[in-house]
Design a protein around this motif. Sequence first.
Motif, PDB file in Angstrom:
ATOM      1  N   CYS A   1       0.858  -1.187   0.000  1.00 11.17           N
ATOM      2  CA  CYS A   1       0.000   0.000   0.000  1.00 11.17           C
ATOM      3  C   CYS A   1       0.892   1.233   0.000  1.00 11.17           C
ATOM      4  CB  CYS A   1      -0.896  -0.008   1.220  1.00 11.17           C
ATOM      5  SG  CYS A   1      -1.821   1.522   1.485  1.00 11.17           S
ATOM      6  N   ALA A   2       0.688   2.091  -0.972  1.00  7.64           N
ATOM      7  CA  ALA A   2       1.485   3.305  -1.093  1.00  7.64           C
ATOM      8  C   ALA A   2       0.628   4.525  -0.793  1.00  7.64           C
ATOM      9  CB  ALA A   2       2.069   3.413  -2.489  1.00  7.64           C
ATOM     10  N   ALA A   3       1.135   5.365   0.081  1.00 13.34           N
ATOM     11  CA  ALA A   3       0.445   6.603   0.411  1.00 13.34           C
ATOM     12  C   ALA A   3       1.054   7.752  -0.397  1.00 13.34           C
ATOM     13  CB  ALA A   3       0.565   6.899   1.901  1.00 13.34           C
ATOM     14  N   SER A   4       0.204   8.564  -0.972  1.00 11.95           N
ATOM     15  CA  SER A   4       0.685   9.691  -1.758  1.00 11.95           C
ATOM     16  C   SER A   4      -0.131  10.928  -1.436  1.00 11.95           C
ATOM     17  CB  SER A   4       0.595   9.380  -3.256  1.00 11.95           C
ATOM     18  OG  SER A   4      -0.744   9.159  -3.631  1.00 11.95           O
ATOM     19  N   GLY A   5       0.463  12.073  -1.701  1.00 10.45           N
ATOM     20  CA  GLY A   5      -0.223  13.326  -1.436  1.00 10.45           C
ATOM     21  C   GLY A   5       0.736  14.385  -0.951  1.00 10.45           C
ATOM     22  N   THR A   6       0.164  15.440  -0.435  1.00 11.20           N
ATOM     23  CA  THR A   6       0.972  16.578   0.012  1.00 11.20           C
ATOM     24  C   THR A   6       1.320  16.420   1.490  1.00 11.20           C
ATOM     25  OG1 THR A   6      -0.253  17.925  -1.591  1.00 11.20           O
ATOM     26  CG2 THR A   6       1.137  19.076   0.000  1.00 11.20           C
ATOM     27  N   PHE A   7       2.316  15.640   1.749  1.00 13.43           N
ATOM     28  CA  PHE A   7       2.816  15.430   3.097  1.00 13.43           C
ATOM     29  C   PHE A   7       4.217  14.848   2.995  1.00 13.43           C
ATOM     30  CE2 PHE A   7       2.629  10.829   3.226  1.00 13.43           C
ATOM     31  CZ  PHE A   7       1.708  10.542   2.235  1.00 13.43           C
ATOM     32  N   LEU A   8       4.951  14.928   4.092  1.00 16.08           N
ATOM     33  CA  LEU A   8       6.321  14.428   4.063  1.00 16.08           C
ATOM     34  C   LEU A   8       6.396  12.944   4.382  1.00 16.08           C
ATOM     35  CD1 LEU A   8       8.309  17.366   5.729  1.00 16.08           C
ATOM     36  CD2 LEU A   8       8.258  16.702   3.310  1.00 16.08           C
ATOM     37  N   SER A   9       5.733  12.556   5.445  1.00 14.05           N
ATOM     38  CA  SER A   9       5.814  11.148   5.836  1.00 14.05           C
ATOM     39  C   SER A   9       4.573  10.749   6.611  1.00 14.05           C
ATOM     40  CB  SER A   9       7.057  10.892   6.680  1.00 14.05           C
ATOM     41  OG  SER A   9       6.992  11.622   7.880  1.00 14.05           O
ATOM     42  N   ALA A  10       4.254   9.479   6.511  1.00 11.19           N
ATOM     43  CA  ALA A  10       3.134   8.922   7.266  1.00 11.19           C
ATOM     44  C   ALA A  10       3.626   8.468   8.629  1.00 11.19           C
ATOM     45  CB  ALA A  10       2.531   7.751   6.506  1.00 11.19           C
ATOM     46  N   ASN A  11       2.768   8.572   9.620  1.00 11.79           N
ATOM     47  CA  ASN A  11       3.114   8.098  10.956  1.00 11.79           C
ATOM     48  C   ASN A  11       2.843   6.593  11.000  1.00 11.79           C
ATOM     49  OD1 ASN A  11       3.734   7.805  13.618  1.00 11.79           O
ATOM     50  ND2 ASN A  11       2.464   9.497  14.319  1.00 11.79           N
ATOM     51  N   VAL A  12       1.943   6.158  11.827  1.00 15.43           N
ATOM     52  CA  VAL A  12       1.633   4.734  11.896  1.00 15.43           C
ATOM     53  C   VAL A  12       0.921   4.300  10.614  1.00 15.43           C
ATOM     54  CG1 VAL A  12       0.346   2.948  13.127  1.00 15.43           C
ATOM     55  CG2 VAL A  12       1.480   4.793  14.403  1.00 15.43           C
ATOM     56  N   MET A  13       1.356   3.171  10.085  1.00 18.03           N
ATOM     57  CA  MET A  13       0.684   2.570   8.931  1.00 18.03           C
ATOM     58  C   MET A  13       0.286   1.156   9.311  1.00 18.03           C
ATOM     59  SD  MET A  13       3.017   3.922   5.727  1.00 18.03           S
ATOM     60  CE  MET A  13       1.690   3.744   4.517  1.00 18.03           C
ATOM     61  N   GLY A  14      -0.692   0.624   8.610  1.00 20.59           N
ATOM     62  CA  GLY A  14      -1.086  -0.728   8.983  1.00 20.59           C
ATOM     63  C   GLY A  14      -2.162  -1.305   8.104  1.00 20.59           C
ATOM     64  N   TRP A  15      -2.652  -2.422   8.565  1.00 27.37           N
ATOM     65  CA  TRP A  15      -3.671  -3.171   7.832  1.00 27.37           C
ATOM     66  C   TRP A  15      -4.775  -3.621   8.784  1.00 27.37           C
ATOM     67  CZ3 TRP A  15      -3.351  -3.720   2.595  1.00 27.37           C
ATOM     68  CH2 TRP A  15      -2.124  -3.433   2.006  1.00 27.37           C
ATOM     69  N   TYR A  16      -5.995  -3.491   8.304  1.00 24.51           N
ATOM     70  CA  TYR A  16      -7.163  -4.047   8.946  1.00 24.51           C
ATOM     71  C   TYR A  16      -7.847  -4.952   7.934  1.00 24.51           C
ATOM     72  CZ  TYR A  16      -6.941  -0.879  12.971  1.00 24.51           C
ATOM     73  OH  TYR A  16      -6.565  -0.227  14.120  1.00 24.51           O
ATOM     74  N   ARG A  17      -8.785  -5.738   8.402  1.00 26.38           N
ATOM     75  CA  ARG A  17      -9.544  -6.577   7.489  1.00 26.38           C
ATOM     76  C   ARG A  17     -10.987  -6.701   7.957  1.00 26.38           C
ATOM     77  NH1 ARG A  17      -6.800 -12.520   8.761  1.00 26.38           N
ATOM     78  NH2 ARG A  17      -7.831 -12.881  10.783  1.00 26.38           N
ATOM     79  N   GLN A  18     -11.847  -6.991   6.998  1.00 33.80           N
ATOM     80  CA  GLN A  18     -13.261  -7.172   7.305  1.00 33.80           C
ATOM     81  C   GLN A  18     -13.787  -8.372   6.535  1.00 33.80           C
ATOM     82  OE1 GLN A  18     -15.718  -3.698   6.727  1.00 33.80           O
ATOM     83  NE2 GLN A  18     -17.296  -4.503   8.094  1.00 33.80           N
ATOM     84  N   ALA A  19     -14.159  -9.375   7.284  1.00 35.53           N
ATOM     85  CA  ALA A  19     -14.749 -10.572   6.685  1.00 35.53           C
ATOM     86  C   ALA A  19     -16.246 -10.367   6.521  1.00 35.53           C
ATOM     87  CB  ALA A  19     -14.470 -11.783   7.568  1.00 35.53           C
ATOM     88  N   PRO A  20     -16.877 -11.097   5.625  1.00 37.07           N
ATOM     89  CA  PRO A  20     -18.324 -10.946   5.417  1.00 37.07           C
ATOM     90  C   PRO A  20     -19.094 -11.134   6.715  1.00 37.07           C
ATOM     91  CG  PRO A  20     -17.362 -12.273   3.681  1.00 37.07           C
ATOM     92  CD  PRO A  20     -16.278 -12.069   4.701  1.00 37.07           C
ATOM     93  N   GLY A  21     -19.959 -10.179   7.013  1.00 35.81           N
ATOM     94  CA  GLY A  21     -20.791 -10.275   8.196  1.00 35.81           C
ATOM     95  C   GLY A  21     -20.094  -9.965   9.501  1.00 35.81           C
ATOM     96  N   LYS A  22     -18.848  -9.515   9.424  1.00 38.63           N
ATOM     97  CA  LYS A  22     -18.089  -9.226  10.643  1.00 38.63           C
ATOM     98  C   LYS A  22     -17.607  -7.789  10.647  1.00 38.63           C
ATOM     99  CE  LYS A  22     -16.489 -13.929  11.522  1.00 38.63           C
ATOM    100  NZ  LYS A  22     -15.299 -14.783  11.839  1.00 38.63           N
ATOM    101  N   GLN A  23     -17.186  -7.347  11.819  1.00 36.89           N
ATOM    102  CA  GLN A  23     -16.664  -5.997  11.940  1.00 36.89           C
ATOM    103  C   GLN A  23     -15.219  -5.944  11.439  1.00 36.89           C
ATOM    104  OE1 GLN A  23     -17.224  -4.911  16.104  1.00 36.89           O
ATOM    105  NE2 GLN A  23     -19.108  -3.830  15.580  1.00 36.89           N
ATOM    106  N   ARG A  24     -14.797  -4.759  11.073  1.00 29.32           N
ATOM    107  CA  ARG A  24     -13.420  -4.564  10.665  1.00 29.32           C
ATOM    108  C   ARG A  24     -12.516  -4.789  11.881  1.00 29.32           C
ATOM    109  NH1 ARG A  24     -11.943   0.526   6.929  1.00 29.32           N
ATOM    110  NH2 ARG A  24     -13.789  -0.363   5.935  1.00 29.32           N
ATOM    111  N   GLU A  25     -11.411  -5.488  11.664  1.00 27.45           N
ATOM    112  CA  GLU A  25     -10.518  -5.804  12.767  1.00 27.45           C
ATOM    113  C   GLU A  25      -9.068  -5.546  12.395  1.00 27.45           C
ATOM    114  OE1 GLU A  25     -10.938  -9.993  13.623  1.00 27.45           O
ATOM    115  OE2 GLU A  25      -9.892 -10.591  11.799  1.00 27.45           O
ATOM    116  N   LEU A  26      -8.283  -5.300  13.424  1.00 23.80           N
ATOM    117  CA  LEU A  26      -6.862  -5.058  13.236  1.00 23.80           C
ATOM    118  C   LEU A  26      -6.159  -6.317  12.745  1.00 23.80           C
ATOM    119  CD1 LEU A  26      -4.180  -3.418  13.855  1.00 23.80           C
ATOM    120  CD2 LEU A  26      -4.251  -4.539  16.092  1.00 23.80           C
ATOM    121  N   VAL A  27      -5.228  -6.125  11.812  1.00 25.56           N
ATOM    122  CA  VAL A  27      -4.318  -7.200  11.428  1.00 25.56           C
ATOM    123  C   VAL A  27      -2.929  -6.892  11.980  1.00 25.56           C
ATOM    124  CG1 VAL A  27      -3.251  -8.453   9.533  1.00 25.56           C
ATOM    125  CG2 VAL A  27      -5.642  -7.702   9.342  1.00 25.56           C
ATOM    126  N   ALA A  28      -2.408  -5.733  11.594  1.00 25.04           N
ATOM    127  CA  ALA A  28      -1.082  -5.336  12.060  1.00 25.04           C
ATOM    128  C   ALA A  28      -0.860  -3.866  11.782  1.00 25.04           C
ATOM    129  CB  ALA A  28       0.012  -6.158  11.385  1.00 25.04           C
TER     130      ALA A  28
END
Length: 115
Positions: free
Chosen positions: A22-49
């Motif tokens: 995943c690449a972040a782009s735009g008018t900024f110097l750097s991203a702070n925390v980056m990560g991944w979440y996931r959402q399975a069918p019928g479930k809430q979005r949850e943290l991966v890492a």
Amino acid sequence: QVQLVESVGGLVQAGGTLRLSCAASGTFLSANVMGWYRQAPGKQRELVATITTGGTPNYAESAKGRFSISRDNAKNTVFLQMNSLKPEDTAVYYCTATILGSPYWGQGTPVTVSS
């Protein structure tokens, strides 16, 4: 304007591997925390890492020992290496980044693990 663009997920057999980016782009110097979440069918979005700018990772219990998160600060890109995939890992995976104090999300990429 900040944009997060994820790589294409896909279909993989149980026990297989997949690497997301995943690449972040735009008018900024750097991203702070980056990560991944996931959402399975019928479930809430949850943290991966998540990973800090300094490289400190944080994993959900379900991801520990199987997934590895990393980042390239120069390119504001975060990676998720997924090994030993299980059918229960099937979900839409969302990239997230905190930039200038605000959270941003990617559009999501589907990952399907067949048994």
